[in-house]
Design a protein around this motif. Structure first.
Motif, PDB file in Angstrom:
ATOM      1  N   TRP A 143      47.521  38.430  33.591  1.00 32.01           N
ATOM      2  CA  TRP A 143      49.035  38.746  33.730  1.00 32.01           C
ATOM      3  C   TRP A 143      49.485  37.411  33.169  1.00 32.01           C
ATOM      4  O   TRP A 143      48.816  36.280  32.668  1.00 32.01           O
ATOM      5  CB  TRP A 143      49.283  38.899  35.147  1.00 32.01           C
ATOM      6  N   THR A 156      55.657  29.205  34.241  1.00 32.87           N
ATOM      7  CA  THR A 156      56.261  29.846  35.469  1.00 32.87           C
ATOM      8  C   THR A 156      57.125  30.617  34.812  1.00 32.87           C
ATOM      9  O   THR A 156      57.788  30.470  33.148  1.00 32.87           O
ATOM     10  CB  THR A 156      56.738  29.253  36.533  1.00 32.87           C
ATOM     11  N   ASP A 164      48.790  33.541  31.995  1.00 40.22           N
ATOM     12  CA  ASP A 164      47.200  32.881  32.155  1.00 40.22           C
ATOM     13  C   ASP A 164      46.907  32.409  31.514  1.00 40.22           C
ATOM     14  O   ASP A 164      47.617  33.367  29.874  1.00 40.22           O
ATOM     15  CB  ASP A 164      46.617  34.585  32.513  1.00 40.22           C
ATOM     16  N   GLU A 182      47.890  43.194  35.823  1.00 39.55           N
ATOM     17  CA  GLU A 182      48.343  43.110  37.008  1.00 39.55           C
ATOM     18  C   GLU A 182      48.480  41.687  37.134  1.00 39.55           C
ATOM     19  O   GLU A 182      47.810  40.829  37.074  1.00 39.55           O
ATOM     20  CB  GLU A 182      47.856  43.917  37.683  1.00 39.55           C
ATOM     21  N   ASN A 183      49.734  41.999  38.446  1.00 41.31           N
ATOM     22  CA  ASN A 183      49.608  40.632  38.497  1.00 41.31           C
ATOM     23  C   ASN A 183      49.104  40.755  40.162  1.00 41.31           C
ATOM     24  O   ASN A 183      49.388  40.716  41.558  1.00 41.31           O
ATOM     25  CB  ASN A 183      50.993  40.718  39.564  1.00 41.31           C
ATOM     26  N   SER A 184      47.440  40.028  39.718  1.00 38.61           N
ATOM     27  CA  SER A 184      46.779  39.674  41.080  1.00 38.61           C
ATOM     28  C   SER A 184      45.283  38.994  40.877  1.00 38.61           C
ATOM     29  O   SER A 184      45.798  38.988  39.818  1.00 38.61           O
ATOM     30  CB  SER A 184      46.228  41.171  41.674  1.00 38.61           C
ATOM     31  N   LYS A 223      45.524  30.149  39.819  1.00 38.80           N
ATOM     32  CA  LYS A 223      45.170  31.249  40.176  1.00 38.80           C
ATOM     33  C   LYS A 223      43.449  31.076  40.607  1.00 38.80           C
ATOM     34  O   LYS A 223      43.814  30.213  41.567  1.00 38.80           O
ATOM     35  CB  LYS A 223      44.571  31.664  38.837  1.00 38.80           C
TER      36      LYS A 223
END
Lengths: 999, 538
Positions: free
Chosen positions: A805, A889, A808, A798-800, A901
């Motif tokens: 994500w 990106t 990474d 998940e994008n958190s 991060k």
């Protein structure tokens, strides 16, 4: 009957001879002696040739000397001329690349800092692997942090950095006549308990009989930083801050709304590095006459640091006097004193260099009014102004040292003599840190703090030893029987006081007495030894040496104090055998040597066999915590070493070759058991107070195998042109053979920039301090890649900040179990080099000479731990490497740099191979061009010799390493943390001009 | 004689010249009594300095920070590499190790001339400290290895962890021992003689541990025992002339409300002094010692917890414009500037911020103050009592429970509750369709938990409340997740009043209620990652 004369300064002599059949023997040190029958001549002029080989040189072997050709052990020698005119303040630094079998790394480029010296690899997992230095008979430990004595360095640190100071930097290299490195156990066994890390014997200069001279040696020059890291400029920094603001959920900064409008900002490296001056002057007076010789010298050295705020200076004095009182009685005294003064502001590792790299380019060095600036309000985590720190903070260390030895030599008979020697070394130091009041942006200090540490150390030693020399026909016997005892005591006082009314005079009396604190430490240790050596040589062809030493040390509990250390060595001069005659045409000397010995190591703290209580101040009054788990069974570590070597001289000694192979086993090595924190507690928030120290144990076996060789070649000698080459090469392979029961491996951690990461693991079958961690597979670039990948550290896709994500790091699933966890780590490479080498080429033509010295290290890895912070992309308000701007990106999806991060403990920063780099380098260590002014010219100004030279130290380094300097060394000489770059002071380039003048 | 060794017998016996050996201490009543002093400071340093609040305040939603070392506690993404997590583990186990050293050494080393009551009291204190350290450890990591004597494992240090119920049983045993052996005390005024724990301190902690075990009868039994003893008193209720804010002044160390507290020395140097203020204080104008980094910012969620008139608000968090007489005393006090906003929430921490050395008797320096850290305060006992009476009920108007809860509320300047409600819904005042649409429309409230949060915010406690409300040793945490999900942990713009971005609502998973073991420890002992084994009680 014999008579002798010396020539005068112009080389003239006269001598009365009894008859025409008399033989004149012309001799001079370093020259081949010539014999001439007088005959009818009244004028005999003689030109001596310089010795073709160094075989007749005298080698210092510990409690005596021996001719090089008679030596049975493995010994490397360095003479004064090998290290002359090199602008290095300390002897250990000068040894680099000069002796085979010795691996030397400078742990810092800071003036007065220490080095790591490894004689034939890593012998011990105890605190120090540094060799024993014996300077004119006085033993000095190479341990820069005094771990085996007081347990503390004489220096202080304001930033928890490295505090070791070179114990050798108090000695002026100009005073050194020769350095002999005893490498194998057959050579070091005579030093018994302290010989396992090798012994380096340093002999200082003495006057030469029949001469008198005044010499001046001096140089001056500049040092500069020749390598900078490419850090982000303001534009790139603004882009990064905007990206991080999204990650951290903070508002983007208004001034960074359009980064393209910004300038380049402050270049902090430019601000902290400077071109620094260095100078050295030494005056010596020496001579000898009728059995008395003297050498008196005084020296001064001053070295400014290339990082602002750092400097080092040294005054040194020496007087060596020897006299023959009677035919049967000689006395001598060597006395030296020195005083060094160094200022280091913040010490290495997380010091000024580190702070400069992290300082944001939008911060200014100065405010408009000329005062120092700092990060603005609310920039929590911003870096304090390193220029302000360098210019305002004080960290000085003043060391004074007095060292003396007196001896008497009593000749009972022609064969038997007794040497009595008394040595003393007294040193005291005064270290001071002062943190003044200041206001640098958000960093404000209104309470100035002074810390002081004053130490004093006394060493005394007493030796008595009998020497026996006898030659009957072809049989030659040398015997040595001795007794030695020595004692070291140390002590010190620390005090601090706060609240000064002014920053001008930081002394204890000017602070607020209510805030004063003080503490004291003291201790002592003793060692007593008996030793014996016998050397038997037959026909100068076969030779055997046997030694034994018995040591009793106060380090261990009664019953475990005594150790015996035997050794044996033999040599055979093969080339003198008839059946080897055929070799004479190309090799004029072939000698093989073998040796075996056992030596000890006791370089551990005192009183490890008992527990004591450490006092600590609490709100309830003084409290006590238990200091350690004792081990009453603790005893000697033993190193067993086998050595086989060959010495060959080719082509009438045009080429000298020495090769040694060794196999060194350390058994029962002393080390501190690495216990997890749940047993005895562990360091927390940078404090180790109240942590119970794990016991020291005799913990396993380790092996070092390797070889080293040296080649000295006179390549070309014709038409006044000479070209010599010397090569030294050292290789060792280190392997842990076993660890004590219950210790499957030893893992070592670094603490840096809010990280506490295990980075090395020492396992049976591997080398000491091998890097250990995850293997990077890729960056997550596509959703498919995320779907199919192994689950990383139990995190959801998940994008958190808590998830895995795009952008990474994807790690290799080494065991293929579909999850990435601790089981997916492996050995990533050893910090130890495959080999190290030094190549020196010297050329001379008429009055010019040129020497080029290359020093290299091949193989091994560096952990660029600085990148955790300089390329971590995880902290606001900290600058980063320029290359990090290219982070992944969605639109820059080919990048191999993970996206920013949150948090320094995010999995992208796990210890992995992406932080490892090759440690190989080749350095043009020194280039020296000299000009000898013709004697006809110098005579007119009453000089007998004048040489001018220019020298460049650390001219260029060939390396792929992306940090400032590939030569890292060990953090505080800790073998488990070798080649970990935490922002170390780089070694500068130094250009000097100097002269050698003799009257 | 040949050689010095035979001339001088002691030449090779070099006992420490600057330390007392273990065999030479514990010889008098005073020495034994003082032997526990260190258990109240140095070993706890790492926990106190940062890791304690980083874990409990940030994970619980009381504070936020973007400091890269602690940020991941607030967003539930901490890994075993986290420096502060390691610090917490190492520090708490240092407490265990030093307590064990005393527990194992005293019976051997103390001669018969020392009063047995003095020895037993010291042993009791050490047992209490060990229990308290394990209480933190088990709440943070769940299964942990139980160590009673470090020396037993020095040869073979790789061992499995022990299961949570065994750790609790071990804690209870230690506390029962402490209760039986520690001296009884009756507290009066603020005095360092009250710095050591008493038998009553052990009873109070027993009440709390039983509450965590959801053993309500025992929790109530011990809470009542403490209250009925009259040993402790509440500032501003039983002690007149003192307020809630006074509790946190250096000069009020070891007051009547202090049940267990760490004892720092302002001039003890790093590792022996209280370094909390360095992180909490908004800037170095407050501390004057170069520190004061404002690392922790009170969340909007915490700010919203305080209703008007709650004396605890200003004593716990600073809002722009708040004036404090107890900081910068000689300069007429300190007012938090209007732009104070170190963590994006326009608020800073007050609790444990004590000001400059001059404000504290002239002693102190960077990262060094001398104010105590509470590990338990007497008001906790009242709230435990209330909760133990209510038990599993959703509502209660039990007069005893209400009396206990209202005692704490009254002292804070708040009126009485007439019934105690648990896990009920109210509309969220912070919700706004246009400016704060991300905020939940309703909030879940709990009269006991909310009171505990207001009372003990910044005292390293609320996270542990959240870990226990779904049951003892629970592996699923629906209630806690509900409470956390609704917390605004985000930032705002700088208008007045600030417009909240609503940019940080976090939903933890059940796994987030325990932390990963430090990787330095699992590297040294991979057995920690295996299933726990039952502890073999002696």
């Amino acid at each position: 009957a014999r008579t002798a004369v010396s020539t005068n300064q112009n080389g003239q002599y006269s001598i009365a001879v009894p008859s025409k059949t008399a033989t004149l023997v012309f001799s001079f040190i370093g020259m081949t002696s010539e014999e001439i029958v007088v005959g009818n001549r009244t004028v005999i002029n003689m030109t001596l040739r310089s010795t073709a080989t160094n075989l007749n040189d005298v080698v210092v072997i510990g409690y005596g000397t021996q001719k090089r050709q008679d030596v049975n052990g493995a010994i490397s020698s360095i003479s004064a001329k090998d290290i002359a005119n090199v602008p290095q303040p300390s002897i250990d630094q000068l040894l680099q690349g000069k002796a085979s079998g010795v691996t030397i790394t400078q742990n810092s480029g800071a003036p007065g800092s220490q080095t790591s010296v490894r004689v034939r690899g890593i012998t011990s997992l105890s605190l120090s692997n540094e060799p024993l230095y014996v300077i004119d008979g006085v033993p000095i430990s190479g341990d820069a942090t005094n771990k085996s004595t007081s347990g503390r360095s004489p220096a202080l640190s304001q930033n928890n950095g490295a505090t070791g100071v070179s114990p050798l930097s108090t000695i002026s290299p100009n005073d050194i006549e020769s350095i002999d490195v005893l490498k194998d156990a057959s050579a070091t066994a005579i030093y018994g308990a302290r010989g396992s890390n090798g012994v380096i014997i340093i002999t200082t200069k003495r006057g030469k009989n029949g001469t008198s001279r005044i010499a001046y040696d001096g140089y001056g020059g500049v040092q500069e930083q020749n390598r900078f890291l490419d850090m982000m400029d303001l534009k790139a920094y603004a882009n990064l801050q905007n990206a991080l603001a999204d990650v951290y959920g903070t508002a983007k900064r208004g001034e960074f709304a359009d980064p393209t409008l910004l300038g380049s900002g402050t270049d902090w490296q430019k601000e902290i590095f400077q071109t620094a001056v260095m100078q050295s002057h030494q005056l010596s007076i020496s001579g000898g006459k009728e059995g008395t010789d003297y050498y008196i010298s005084g020296g001064y050295l001053k070295q400014d640091g290339t990082v602002i705020g750092n400097d080092f200076d040294r005054f040194s004095l020496r007087s060596n006097v020897n006299g023959k009182v009677k035919e049967w009685f000689k006395v001598g005294a060597n006395v030296s004193g020195s005083r060094t003064n160094q200022n280091s502001v913040l010490t290495d590792n997380t010091g000024i260099v580190y702070n400069a790299l992290l300082s944001a380019p939008d911060n200014a060095v100065y405010n408009a009014d000329g005062t120092f600036a700092g990060p603005l309000a609310n920039q929590i985590g911003g870096t304090i102004n390193p220029v302000a720190q360098a210019m305002s903070l004080t960290n000085t260390l003043l060391r004074s040292n007095f060292n003396g030895s007196v001896f008497g030599d009593l000749q009972f008979t022609k064969e038997l003599s007794l040497r009595s020697e008394f040595n003393a070394d007294y040193s005291w130091s005064d270290a001071l840190t002062f943190n003044p009041t200041y206001e640098w942006g958000i960093f404000q200090n209104k309470v100035a703090t002074l810390n002081k540490l004053m130490t004093n150390n006394t060493f005394w030693g007493w030796k008595e030893y009998l020497n026996y020399n006898k030659t009957i026909g072809k049989h030659s016997v040398t015997g040595l029987l001795g007794y030695e005892v020595n004692e070291s005591t140390w002590g010190g006082v620390t005090s601090s006081v706060m609240n000064f009314n002014s920053n001008d005079v930081p002394t204890l009396n000017l602070g607020d007495a209510k805030t004063a604190t003080n503490s004291e430490f003291r201790g002592s240790q003793a060692l007593e030894s008996f030793f014996a050596r016998a050397i038997y040589t037959f026909n100068e062809k076969y030779s055997v040496t046997a030694t034994v030493r018995r040591d009793r040390s106060s380090k261990f509990a009664e019953g475990n104090q005594t150790g015996y250390f035997p050794s044996f060595a033999a040599s055979w001069k093969l080339s003198d055998e008839n059946f080897m005659k055929f070799t004479k045409s190309f090799a004029n000397n072939i000698k093989v040597r073998v040796g075996y010995g056992e030596v000890g190591n006791q370089g551990v703290p005192n009183y490890l066999y008992g527990s004591a209580l450490s006092p600590s101040t609490t709100g309830l009054g003084t409290g006590f915590t238990v200091d350690k788990v004792p081990n009453p069974e603790l005893t000697w570590e033993t190193a067993q070493q086998t050595n086989a070597g060959i010495d060959i001289s080719f082509l009438n000694s045009r080429i000298d070759f020495t090769f040694d192979w060794f196999n060194k086993d350390s058994k029962n090595f002393l080390f501190q058991k690495p216990l997890p924190a749940y047993l005895l507690g562990g360091s927390a928030a940078y404090s180790t107070a109240a942590v119970i120290s794990a016991p020291y144990i005799n913990g396993g076996n380790m092996n070092n195998k390797g070889f080293d060789f040296s080649i000295t070649s006179r390549n070309f000698v014709r038409y006044k042109f000479r070209w010599n080459t010397s090569v030294v090469f050292s290789r060792y392979k280190n392997e842990v053979k076993s660890l004590a029961t219950g210790i499957p491996f030893i893992s070592a951690n670094i603490t840096n920039g809010f990280l506490s990461v295990p980075v090395t693991k020492t396992v049976v079958g591997g080398p000491v301090g091998e890097f250990y961690g995850y293997v990077v597979k890729d960056i997550f670039r596509t959703p498919a890649q995320l779907r199919e990948a192994a689950t990383q550290f139990g995190r959801p896709v998940e994008n958190s900040s808590a998830g895995t994500w795009l952008g990474d790091i994807q790690f290799e699933d080494l065991n293929g179990d579909g999850v990435i966890n601790e089981d997916d780590t492996r050995a990533l490479g050893s910090p130890q080099p495959s080999f190290t080498y030094g190549i020196t080429n010297t050329f001379s033509y008429r009055n010019f000479d040129l020497s080029i010295f290359l020093n290299g290290s091949q193989g091994g890895k560096i952990l660029n731990a600085l990148k955790y912070t300089t390329a971590g992309l995880a902290s606001l308000y900290q600058n980063q490497l320029a290359e990090s701007a290219n982070f992944w990106t969605p639109t820059n999806s080919s990048s191999n740099i993970p996206a920013p991060k949150s948090g320094t403990d995010n999995p992208n920063l796990k210890m992995s191979d992406r932080f490892l780099e090759s440690a190989s380098f080749l350095r043009i260590q020194n280039v020296n061009l000299g000009y000898n002014v013709p004697s006809s010219m110098v005579k007119s100004i009453h000089l007998s010799r004048l040489k001018a030279y220019v020298s460049v130290q650390n001219l260029y380094t060939f390396t792929k390493y992306t940090g400032l300097d590939p030569e890292i060394g060990s953090t505080n000489q800790n073998v488990f943390l070798t080649n970990v770059d935490l922002g170390r002071y780089p070694i500068p380039r130094t250009i000097t001009f100097g002269i050698n003048a003799e009257f | 004689c040949v050689g010095l060794s035979s001339c001088k017998k002691d030449f090779f016996n070099r006992a420490p010249e600057d330390a007392i050996t273990l065999d030479n201490y514990y010889q008098t009543n005073e020495q034994v009594a003082n032997s526990t002093n260190a258990l109240y400071s140095t070993p706890w340093f790492g926990w106190n300095t940062k890791s304690g609040w980083a874990i409990s305040e940030m994970a619980s939603g009381n504070g936020r920070s973007y400091s890269s070392d602690v940020v991941n506690f607030g967003n539930f993404s901490v890994t075993g590499d986290n420096f502060e997590l390691t610090s917490a583990w190492n520090s708490l186990f240092t407490v265990v190790a030093q307590s064990n050293a005393l527990i194992n050494n005293l019976p051997d080393k103390v001669p018969a001339t020392v009063d047995p009551a003095v020895v037993n009291n010291a042993l009791g204190e050490a047992h209490l400290m060990r229990a308290l350290a394990y209480f933190y450890l088990v709440r943070l990591w769940g299964n942990v290895p139980i160590i009673e004597n470090s020396l037993d494992y020095v040869d073979n240090y790789q061992l499995n962890s022990n299961p949570v119920p065994d750790v609790y049983k071990f804690i209870i045993n230690d506390l029962l021992f402490a209760e039986a052996n520690c001296k009884k005390m009756m507290r009066s005024g603020a005095s360092s003689a009250q710095g050591h724990v008493s038998s009553g301190s052990a009873s109070a902690l027993l009440a709390k541990v039983y509450l965590y075990m959801q053993d309500y009868p025992n929790a109530l039994l011990y809470a009542n025992k403490v209250i009925n003893s009259g040993e402790f008193k509440l500032y501003g209720a039983d002690v007149n002339g003192k307020t809630f804010n006074d509790l946190f002044h250096t000069s009020d160390n070891n007051n009547e409300e202090s049940v267990i507290a760490l004892q720092w020395a302002a001039n003890g140097g790093y590792g022996r002094a209280n370094a909390m203020q360095a992180s909490f204080a908004y800037n170095s104008q407050i501390t004057t010692t170069g520190d004061g980094w404002g690392v922790l910012g009170p969340t909007f969620d915490l700010q919203d917890m305080y209703e008007a008139g709650d004396l605890r608000r200003k004593a716990t968090i600073m809002l722009p414009g708040d004036h404090y007489d107890d900081i910068n005393k000689s300069g007429g006090g300190y007012t938090l500037p209007a732009d104070a906003n170190s963590q994006g929430t326009h608020a800073q921490v007050k609790k444990y911020v004590v000001g400059s050395p001059a404000d504290n008797g002239g002693i102190g320096s960077s990262q060094s103050t001398g104010n105590n850290t509470y590990l338990m305060r007497y008001s906790d006992v009242y709230l435990i009592k209330a909760e133990a009476i209510v038990g599993a009920a959703q509502t209660s108007s039990n007069p005893e429970a209400l009396a206990a809860l209202n005692k704490v509320r009254n002292r804070a300047g708040l009126g009485n509750l007439t019934s105690i409600r648990r896990f009920y819904q109210v509309p969220n005042a912070a919700y706004n369709t246009t400016t704060n649409p991300n905020a939940p429309r309703t909030l879940t409230k709990d009269d006991i938990l909310d009171e505990r949060r207001r009372e003990f915010a910044i005292e390293m406690d609320f996270w542990f409340d959240l870990t226990r409300i779904d049951g003892f040793n629970a592996s699923s945490h629906p209630r806690a997740i509900t409470l956390i999900k609704q917390q605004d942990r985000g930032t705002s713009d700088s208008s007045t009043p600030p417009v909240r971005y609503g940019n940080e609502y976090r939903t933890p998973t059940d796994a987030n209620f325990l932390f990963p073991y430090p990787s330095t420890e699992t590297a040294a002992n991979p057995l920690l990652l295996q299933a726990p084994v039952p502890y073999n009680f002696k």
